[in-house]
Design a protein around this motif. Structure first.
Motif, PDB file in Angstrom:
ATOM      1  N   LEU A   1      53.431  48.708  40.549  1.00  0.00           N
ATOM      2  CA  LEU A   1      52.467  47.999  41.401  1.00  0.00           C
ATOM      3  C   LEU A   1      52.059  48.832  42.614  1.00  0.00           C
ATOM      4  CD1 LEU A   1      53.621  44.252  41.524  1.00  0.00           C
ATOM      5  CD2 LEU A   1      52.040  45.344  39.955  1.00  0.00           C
ATOM      6  N   VAL A   2      53.053  49.469  43.281  1.00  0.00           N
ATOM      7  CA  VAL A   2      52.677  50.228  44.486  1.00  0.00           C
ATOM      8  C   VAL A   2      51.931  51.519  44.128  1.00  0.00           C
ATOM      9  CG1 VAL A   2      54.310  49.268  46.141  1.00  0.00           C
ATOM     10  CG2 VAL A   2      55.034  51.183  44.758  1.00  0.00           C
ATOM     11  N   ILE A   3      52.292  52.101  42.991  1.00  0.00           N
ATOM     12  CA  ILE A   3      51.583  53.313  42.570  1.00  0.00           C
ATOM     13  C   ILE A   3      50.111  52.979  42.265  1.00  0.00           C
ATOM     14  CG2 ILE A   3      51.392  54.987  40.660  1.00  0.00           C
ATOM     15  CD1 ILE A   3      54.459  55.203  40.752  1.00  0.00           C
ATOM     16  N   LEU A   4      49.904  51.838  41.637  1.00  0.00           N
ATOM     17  CA  LEU A   4      48.519  51.428  41.335  1.00  0.00           C
ATOM     18  C   LEU A   4      47.740  51.201  42.627  1.00  0.00           C
ATOM     19  CD1 LEU A   4      49.074  48.885  38.415  1.00  0.00           C
ATOM     20  CD2 LEU A   4      48.297  51.251  38.246  1.00  0.00           C
TER      21      LEU A   4
ATOM     22  N   VAL B   1      40.095  48.464  36.243  1.00  0.00           N
ATOM     23  CA  VAL B   1      38.999  47.849  35.508  1.00  0.00           C
ATOM     24  C   VAL B   1      39.522  46.786  34.533  1.00  0.00           C
ATOM     25  CG1 VAL B   1      37.174  48.358  33.833  1.00  0.00           C
ATOM     26  CG2 VAL B   1      37.592  49.928  35.737  1.00  0.00           C
ATOM     27  N   SER B   2      40.751  46.987  34.067  1.00  0.00           N
ATOM     28  CA  SER B   2      41.260  46.021  33.085  1.00  0.00           C
ATOM     29  C   SER B   2      42.788  45.969  33.087  1.00  0.00           C
ATOM     30  CB  SER B   2      40.750  46.442  31.697  1.00  0.00           C
ATOM     31  OG  SER B   2      41.175  45.526  30.735  1.00  0.00           O
ATOM     32  N   VAL B   3      43.327  44.751  32.956  1.00  0.00           N
ATOM     33  CA  VAL B   3      44.778  44.569  32.804  1.00  0.00           C
ATOM     34  C   VAL B   3      45.005  43.821  31.495  1.00  0.00           C
ATOM     35  CG1 VAL B   3      46.853  43.473  33.767  1.00  0.00           C
ATOM     36  CG2 VAL B   3      45.138  44.447  35.311  1.00  0.00           C
ATOM     37  N   ASP B   4      45.773  44.410  30.599  1.00  0.00           N
ATOM     38  CA  ASP B   4      45.979  43.787  29.286  1.00  0.00           C
ATOM     39  C   ASP B   4      47.468  43.706  28.969  1.00  0.00           C
ATOM     40  OD1 ASP B   4      43.053  43.742  28.219  1.00  0.00           O
ATOM     41  OD2 ASP B   4      43.351  45.700  29.160  1.00  0.00           O
ATOM     42  N   ALA B   5      47.960  42.490  28.867  1.00  0.00           N
ATOM     43  CA  ALA B   5      49.403  42.293  28.683  1.00  0.00           C
ATOM     44  C   ALA B   5      49.682  41.462  27.446  1.00  0.00           C
ATOM     45  CB  ALA B   5      49.977  41.591  29.914  1.00  0.00           C
ATOM     46  N   THR B   6      50.673  41.887  26.680  1.00  0.00           N
ATOM     47  CA  THR B   6      51.073  41.129  25.491  1.00  0.00           C
ATOM     48  C   THR B   6      52.573  40.856  25.537  1.00  0.00           C
ATOM     49  OG1 THR B   6      49.366  42.237  24.204  1.00  0.00           O
ATOM     50  CG2 THR B   6      51.114  41.159  22.947  1.00  0.00           C
ATOM     51  N   CYS B   7      52.951  39.611  25.290  1.00  0.00           N
ATOM     52  CA  CYS B   7      54.377  39.247  25.223  1.00  0.00           C
ATOM     53  C   CYS B   7      54.570  38.318  24.035  1.00  0.00           C
ATOM     54  CB  CYS B   7      54.818  38.464  26.455  1.00  0.00           C
ATOM     55  SG  CYS B   7      54.587  39.275  28.026  1.00  0.00           S
TER      56      CYS B   7
ATOM     57  N   PRO C   1      51.253  40.343  35.908  1.00  0.00           N
ATOM     58  CA  PRO C   1      50.503  41.533  36.334  1.00  0.00           C
ATOM     59  C   PRO C   1      49.016  41.267  36.534  1.00  0.00           C
ATOM     60  CG  PRO C   1      51.169  41.737  34.028  1.00  0.00           C
ATOM     61  CD  PRO C   1      51.853  40.516  34.570  1.00  0.00           C
ATOM     62  N   VAL C   2      48.481  40.327  35.776  1.00  0.00           N
ATOM     63  CA  VAL C   2      47.047  40.025  35.929  1.00  0.00           C
ATOM     64  C   VAL C   2      46.788  39.550  37.353  1.00  0.00           C
ATOM     65  CG1 VAL C   2      45.146  38.534  35.173  1.00  0.00           C
ATOM     66  CG2 VAL C   2      46.767  39.455  33.475  1.00  0.00           C
ATOM     67  N   PHE C   3      47.546  38.545  37.786  1.00  0.00           N
ATOM     68  CA  PHE C   3      47.293  37.970  39.110  1.00  0.00           C
ATOM     69  C   PHE C   3      47.830  38.848  40.236  1.00  0.00           C
ATOM     70  CE2 PHE C   3      47.261  33.770  36.681  1.00  0.00           C
ATOM     71  CZ  PHE C   3      45.878  33.790  36.562  1.00  0.00           C
TER      72      PHE C   3
ATOM     73  N   ILE D   1      47.055  49.154  31.864  1.00  0.00           N
ATOM     74  CA  ILE D   1      46.182  48.916  33.007  1.00  0.00           C
ATOM     75  C   ILE D   1      45.196  50.078  33.058  1.00  0.00           C
ATOM     76  CG2 ILE D   1      46.102  48.646  35.510  1.00  0.00           C
ATOM     77  CD1 ILE D   1      49.264  47.793  34.814  1.00  0.00           C
ATOM     78  N   SER D   2      43.928  49.762  32.875  1.00  0.00           N
ATOM     79  CA  SER D   2      42.914  50.821  32.778  1.00  0.00           C
ATOM     80  C   SER D   2      42.205  51.010  34.107  1.00  0.00           C
ATOM     81  CB  SER D   2      41.877  50.458  31.723  1.00  0.00           C
ATOM     82  OG  SER D   2      42.524  49.945  30.579  1.00  0.00           O
ATOM     83  N   GLY D   3      42.016  52.264  34.488  1.00  0.00           N
ATOM     84  CA  GLY D   3      41.346  52.561  35.753  1.00  0.00           C
ATOM     85  C   GLY D   3      40.237  53.581  35.576  1.00  0.00           C
ATOM     86  N   THR D   4      39.523  53.842  36.657  1.00  0.00           N
ATOM     87  CA  THR D   4      38.379  54.766  36.568  1.00  0.00           C
ATOM     88  C   THR D   4      38.819  56.229  36.490  1.00  0.00           C
ATOM     89  OG1 THR D   4      38.258  54.617  38.965  1.00  0.00           O
ATOM     90  CG2 THR D   4      36.696  53.264  37.726  1.00  0.00           C
ATOM     91  N   LYS D   5      40.107  56.512  36.821  1.00  0.00           N
ATOM     92  CA  LYS D   5      40.578  57.907  36.725  1.00  0.00           C
ATOM     93  C   LYS D   5      41.586  58.118  35.595  1.00  0.00           C
ATOM     94  CE  LYS D   5      40.236  58.934  41.664  1.00  0.00           C
ATOM     95  NZ  LYS D   5      41.082  58.926  42.861  1.00  0.00           N
TER      96      LYS D   5
END
Ligand code: CTP
Length: 446
Positions: free
Chosen positions: A257-260, A269-275, A303-305, A361-365
């Motif tokens: 979380l802190v690294i993000l 841009v997107s958070v995708d979690a499966t459990c 993680p989404v919220f 977790i997808s980002g622009t970089k």
């Protein structure tokens, strides 16, 4: 000049520490004291420190015995320090006799007699031993009990369940085993609730009204009105109400979380979690009370919220339900797609359905990848277009995060602060999804 070095945690500084420091100082002319960082202590299994690194440093400084203080942050640092600082003598208490003989290659090693009858662990245990009761008959409570053994300041002393037959066998020997809720509550300071979602609200309300602190397996409640009432009740009664999602207390997840936040993968841009999991076979009755969205929804939504906030613009829920239990919306699989202002998210949860339990977790970089089962991982990667830039991160995870969760609960009680890993807004958003799932007709059922 003879330079001496000694190391320790020095939590709740006591006369055993001071005697050690005095004798260490007397071995030479200059004393360096190494104080362990919180993160290093965690990797050594020392999770119970009541004081922060800064407080521990201040206490050692105040003795006036240390000429220099260094922070010990990693395995093997002692060798580095001894060489770097030109140390002549390394010393520690006799509880470590023999353990540091490998340092004899670099300097003289002296073990000093440990002071009998005092230790930080003893003081911590004496300071605050809270009595904790368990509510429920899930097998999972066995793990909680086992983990509580390594946590200072709280003792699990009893269990309540409406059906005593299904209580896990190792818990049947607790001091108090009862099917009378009042009896348990009258004998404890705090409770850990892991019964089933439909009765969490009633049980929490009852416990809070009796002035008991509550740690409850998520979901805390099934609608927002109930949750709001519980938060108010906890405030009025000056007790802690804490949601138990153990992933929130895992070191790897917290570092992620802190690294993000520091922008390492750019804008998110997107958070995708499966459990997902198959049903357990131990307790069939209980199995009927936990569907996918209640059993896995809170963990997948976390993680989404926590990353994107709770201000989504719209969402779509699609659930596959058991045909014979369609009326109570008993889902075996649910997929939710969220639309945020400038990001999207999706969760997939299943109980009785298997899929790859990963978090991406997808980002622009670049993107963060947490392999299955991501909710109890000790590892994640940041991945980029150029694989040479990829980074891997490893952290220790003991006891699936349960022990850290218990430490955090006891700390919140001790300090009177509700400053825990899961913000009220996040719990509220999770409860909101439960409410929308059960009460909104806009859920697509298949
Ligand atoms: N020490 C000592 N006598 C004691 C307690 C500690 O001489 N009664 C010494 C240790 O041997 C060590 C230093 O003080 O060299 C720092 O110990 P630390 O582990 O911080 O303290 P403990 O009280 O042993 O802590 P805990 O109970 O958490 O293990």
């Amino acid at each position: 000049m003879t330079k001496v070095i000694t190391y320790g945690t020095y939590d709740l500084l006591h006369y055993g520490h001071i005697r050690l420091l005095e004798r260490a100082k007397a071995l030479g002319d200059y004393l360096v004291v190494g104080i362990t960082s919180d993160a290093y202590d965690k990797t050594r299994g020392k999770i119970n420190n009541q004081q922060s690194l800064m407080e521990r440093i201040a206490a050692v400084e105040a003795t006036g015995l240390a000429d220099e203080i260094v922070v010990e942050e990693y395995e093997g640092q002692k060798i580095d320090d001894i060489k770097r600082l030109g140390i002549d003598i390394f010393t520690v208490g006799s509880d470590w006799e023999g353990y540091f003989d490998y340092l004899k290659e670099f300097c003289k090693v002296v073990y000093l007699e440990r002071t009998e009858g005092i230790s930080s662990s003893q003081i911590r245990a004496k300071n605050s031993s809270l009595k904790i009761g368990l509510l429920g008959n899930s097998q999972f409570l066995e793990k909680v009990y086992k983990e509580s053994k390594v946590v200072n300041g709280g003792d699990i002393c009893g269990i309540y369940a409406d059906n005593l037959v299904d209580i896990p066998s190792s818990l049947k020997d607790l001091e108090l085993v009862t099917d009378k809720l009042d009896l348990l509550l009258d004998n404890v300071d705090a409770v850990y609730i892991h019964s089933y979602p439909a009765i969490h609200y009633e049980q929490i309300r009852y416990a809070l009204n009796k002035g008991k602190h509550v740690l409850v397996e998520s979901p805390v409640a099934l609608n927002r009105t109930q949750y709001k009432e519980l938060v108010n009740l906890a405030q009025i009664n000056k007790v802690v109400l804490m949601e138990a999602i153990r992933t929130a207390y895992s070191t790897a997840y917290n570092r992620l979380l802190v690294i993000l936040q520091s922008g390492k993968i750019g804008e998110i841009v997107s958070v995708d979690a499966t459990c997902t999991s198959l049903k357990s076979i131990n307790n069939k009755e209980l199995d009927k009370k936990w569907n996918s969205i209640t059993a896995w929804g809170p963990t997948a939504l976390l993680p989404v919220f926590q990353i994107l906030g709770d201000d989504y613009v719209e969402k779509k829920i699609i659930s596959r339900v058991e045909q014979e239990n369609k009326d109570i919306k008993f889902d075996t699989f649910t997929k939710i797609d969220f639309v945020f202002e400038d990001a999207t998210a999706s969760i997939k949860v299943g109980r009785g359905v298997k899929s790859e339990g990963e978090l991406i977790i997808s980002g622009t970089k670049g993107y963060a990848y947490v392999p299955a089962p991501w909710w109890k991982t000790d590892y994640f990667e940041l991945r980029y277009e150029n694989p040479a830039d990829n980074r891997r991160y490893f952290y220790q995870l003991d006891g699936e995060g349960i022990r850290y969760e218990l430490v955090s609960f006891l700390q919140a009680i001790r300090t009177g602060s509700n400053n825990v890993a899961i913000a009220t807004e996040v719990t509220d958003a999770i409860v909101g999804i439960m409410e929308d799932y059960f009460e909104d007709s806009n859920v697509t059922l298949i």
